[in-house]
Design an enzyme around this catalytic site. Structure first.
Site, mmCIF file in Angstrom:
data_model
loop_
_atom_site.group_PDB
_atom_site.id
_atom_site.type_symbol
_atom_site.label_atom_id
_atom_site.label_comp_id
_atom_site.label_asym_id
_atom_site.label_seq_id
_atom_site.Cartn_x
_atom_site.Cartn_y
_atom_site.Cartn_z
ATOM 1 N N GLY A 60 43.238 -93.448 45.561
ATOM 2 C CA GLY A 60 44.615 -93.799 45.216
ATOM 3 C C GLY A 60 44.779 -93.834 43.721
ATOM 4 N N GLN A 65 48.590 -96.316 35.699
ATOM 5 C CA GLN A 65 47.190 -96.049 35.353
ATOM 6 C C GLN A 65 47.022 -94.806 34.476
ATOM 7 O OE1 GLN A 65 45.831 -96.525 39.690
ATOM 8 N NE2 GLN A 65 44.072 -97.286 38.522
ATOM 9 N N CYS A 109 38.414 -100.391 40.918
ATOM 10 C CA CYS A 109 39.643 -99.838 40.352
ATOM 11 C C CYS A 109 39.277 -98.868 39.240
ATOM 12 C CB CYS A 109 40.506 -100.980 39.793
ATOM 13 S SG CYS A 109 42.075 -100.458 39.099
ATOM 14 N N LEU A 110 39.973 -97.733 39.208
ATOM 15 C CA LEU A 110 39.682 -96.731 38.173
ATOM 16 C C LEU A 110 39.986 -97.269 36.774
ATOM 17 C CD1 LEU A 110 41.163 -93.570 39.896
ATOM 18 C CD2 LEU A 110 38.746 -94.134 39.623
ATOM 19 N N HIS A 152 46.891 -101.650 47.324
ATOM 20 C CA HIS A 152 46.262 -101.660 46.002
ATOM 21 C C HIS A 152 47.133 -100.927 44.984
ATOM 22 C CE1 HIS A 152 42.521 -101.428 43.335
ATOM 23 N NE2 HIS A 152 43.345 -100.566 42.761
ATOM 24 N N GLU A 153 47.693 -99.771 45.416
ATOM 25 C CA GLU A 153 48.508 -98.965 44.483
ATOM 26 C C GLU A 153 49.869 -99.606 44.217
ATOM 27 O OE1 GLU A 153 45.186 -96.948 44.390
ATOM 28 O OE2 GLU A 153 46.815 -96.960 42.941
ATOM 29 N N HIS A 156 49.656 -102.165 41.648
ATOM 30 C CA HIS A 156 49.649 -101.636 40.282
ATOM 31 C C HIS A 156 51.072 -101.492 39.737
ATOM 32 C CE1 HIS A 156 45.521 -100.923 39.158
ATOM 33 N NE2 HIS A 156 45.274 -100.143 40.192
#
Ligand code: K2U
Ligand code: NI
Length: 181
Positions: A60, A65, A109-110, A152-153, A156
């Site tokens: 995702g 991000q 998380c990226l 999760h997305e 963000h």
């Protein structure tokens, strides 16, 4: 193509901001951005490309991000029988199960270059209203990893990081309303 150099890391205030709604219909630029986010996920899951460009595997990605404070997300999760392939504008959870769930291995998380141990409580099932890449309103009903990923997305887009949900007193306490396995 997007690489890890394009991924904003924690500490950057954009990850703590509430992202702006995207006016429908989306502009060509907004559509292109969403396509690039999806392409990043597909590339990150291809061993050769990921190795060549040093990509961290992701299922995702949210626009903040990559430094864009707009309500746009991509989710790409290949499963046995289908690929959960979503490029969405203005996603919103419109209903969810009472039951919660969590990933045994916790979440990553990226945008977070460190391990943060602990269970992240998520709704087990969610109904999400969004607009697809062409600006058409759609509704998704998700469970399992796709449900976790989309939560999760969407977090963000609201400046929420996964570790905000971890029980600070006892990170591995089983969250309320979780079904026993
Ligand atoms: O940083 C991001 O938003 C991408 C996250 C999304 C995510 C984290 C935890 C649980 C679900 C989604 C990661 O890149 S995804 C890495 C990953 C890969 C396979 C399974 C779980 C997480
Ligand atoms: Ni993340």
């Amino acid at each position: 193509m997007l690489t890890m150099d394009d991924i904003v890391r924690e500490g950057n205030p954009i990850l703590r901001a509430v992202a702006s709604e995207v006016m429908m219909p989306p502009t060509q630029e907004e559509k292109e951005t969403l396509k690039k986010m999806r392409e990043f996920l597909i590339n990150s899951q291809d061993d050769e490309i990921a190795e060549k460009y040093k990509l961290r595997a992701g299922i995702g990605l949210a626009a903040p991000q990559i430094g864009i404070s707009k309500r746009m997300i991509a989710v790409y999760i290949p499963e046995e029988d289908k690929i959960h392939d979503y490029t969405l504008f203005n996603p919103k959870v419109i209903s969810h199960s009472v039951e919660n769930t969590y990933l045994e291995g916790g979440e990553g998380c990226l945008s977070v270059d460190r391990e943060v141990p602990g269970y992240v409580p998520r709704h087990a099932r969610v109904k999400v209203k969004a607009y697809n890449i062409d600006g058409k309103e759609i509704t998704l009903k998700l469970k399992g990893l796709p449900a976790i990923a989309i939560q999760h997305e969407i977090d963000h887009l609201d400046g929420i990081m996964f570790y905000d949900h971890i029980n600070k007193a006892d990170p591995f306490a089983i969250p309320d309303h979780c079904a026993t396995n």
